[in-house]
Design an enzyme around this catalytic site. Structure first.
Site, PDB file in Angstrom:
ATOM      1  CG  ASP A   1      -0.357  -0.090   2.532  1.00 18.63           C
ATOM      2  OD1 ASP A   1       0.889  -0.093   2.616  1.00 18.63           O
ATOM      3  OD2 ASP A   1      -1.089  -0.187   3.526  1.00 18.63           O
TER       4      ASP A   1
ATOM      5  CG  ASP B   1       0.097  -1.553  10.574  1.00 18.72           C
ATOM      6  OD1 ASP B   1      -0.296  -2.240   9.611  1.00 18.72           O
ATOM      7  OD2 ASP B   1       0.994  -0.693  10.475  1.00 18.72           O
TER       8      ASP B   1
END
Length: 199
Positions: A68, A90
């Site tokens: 990304d 995350d």
């Protein structure tokens, strides 16, 4: 440690990122899909004791954490929202990984290792929070023995090898990770203290 490998990994992922960009897929979609894949791999395989295949699936989707960023730089679409989404998801991925291991340990009567895995999860979150909070206050906090990449490397390698039958490797990996995470929390606290408290 793993920052040294990032340029090489970026070169490998760039063609894939370019192909996905041509299809109109945004970096934020990759972030979301990566997190969903990590969670599915961790919670689908680890609680059943399928540690090797769980680690393989998780590793594939963890690469989305780099992909990304590669796409955002390539497209020039990096944004505050994208950075916030990436950091927040995350934490979701990390929680899924350690939760899957904790469920496995509890199912097999390994209460001590379940506690160590829980400590690793909490300490890892504190490591990340300490940096985010310091930077939110305008301070630097880019220090530490066990950043997220290193923590993921240790837990995934240890779990994968354990799934292949290597004895004690997961226990050793988790204990080392717990110690390294606690040490990193201390490093970051001291680093911020030195910037804010006159001596």
């Amino acid at each position: 440690m793993l920052k040294l490998l990032r340029p090489a990994v970026t070169r490998v992922l760039t063609p894939l990122g370019r192909a996905l960009a041509r299809l109109g897929i945004s970096p934020n979609v990759i972030t979301l899909l990566g997190t969903l894949g990590v969670a599915a791999g961790a919670l689908g395989f680890y609680p059943r004791g399928q540690l090797f295949w769980g680690s393989v699936v998780i590793t594939v989707f963890v690469l989305a954490d780099l992909l990304d960023g590669v796409m955002a730089r390539m497209l020039g679409t990096g944004s505050v929202w994208g950075a916030f989404l990436d950091s927040t998801l995350d934490r979701v991925g990390d929680a899924a990984i350690f939760s899957g291991l904790i469920l496995w340990f509890m199912a097999t009567g390994e209460g001590v290792l379940a506690g160590v895995a829980l400590f690793c999860l909490v300490a890892g979150a504190v490591v990340s929070y300490a940096k985010a909070r310091a930077e939110g206050l305008g301070l630097s906090c880019d220090v530490g023995l066990a950043e997220r990449s290193e923590r993921l490397l240790v837990v995934l390698v240890a779990a994968g090898l354990s799934g292949l039958g290597v004895p004690y490797i997961l226990a050793v990996g988790l204990w080392l990770l717990a110690a390294a995470s606690a040490f990193t929390v201390g490093q970051r606290i001291i680093h911020v203290y030195r910037q804010t408290v006159p001596t």
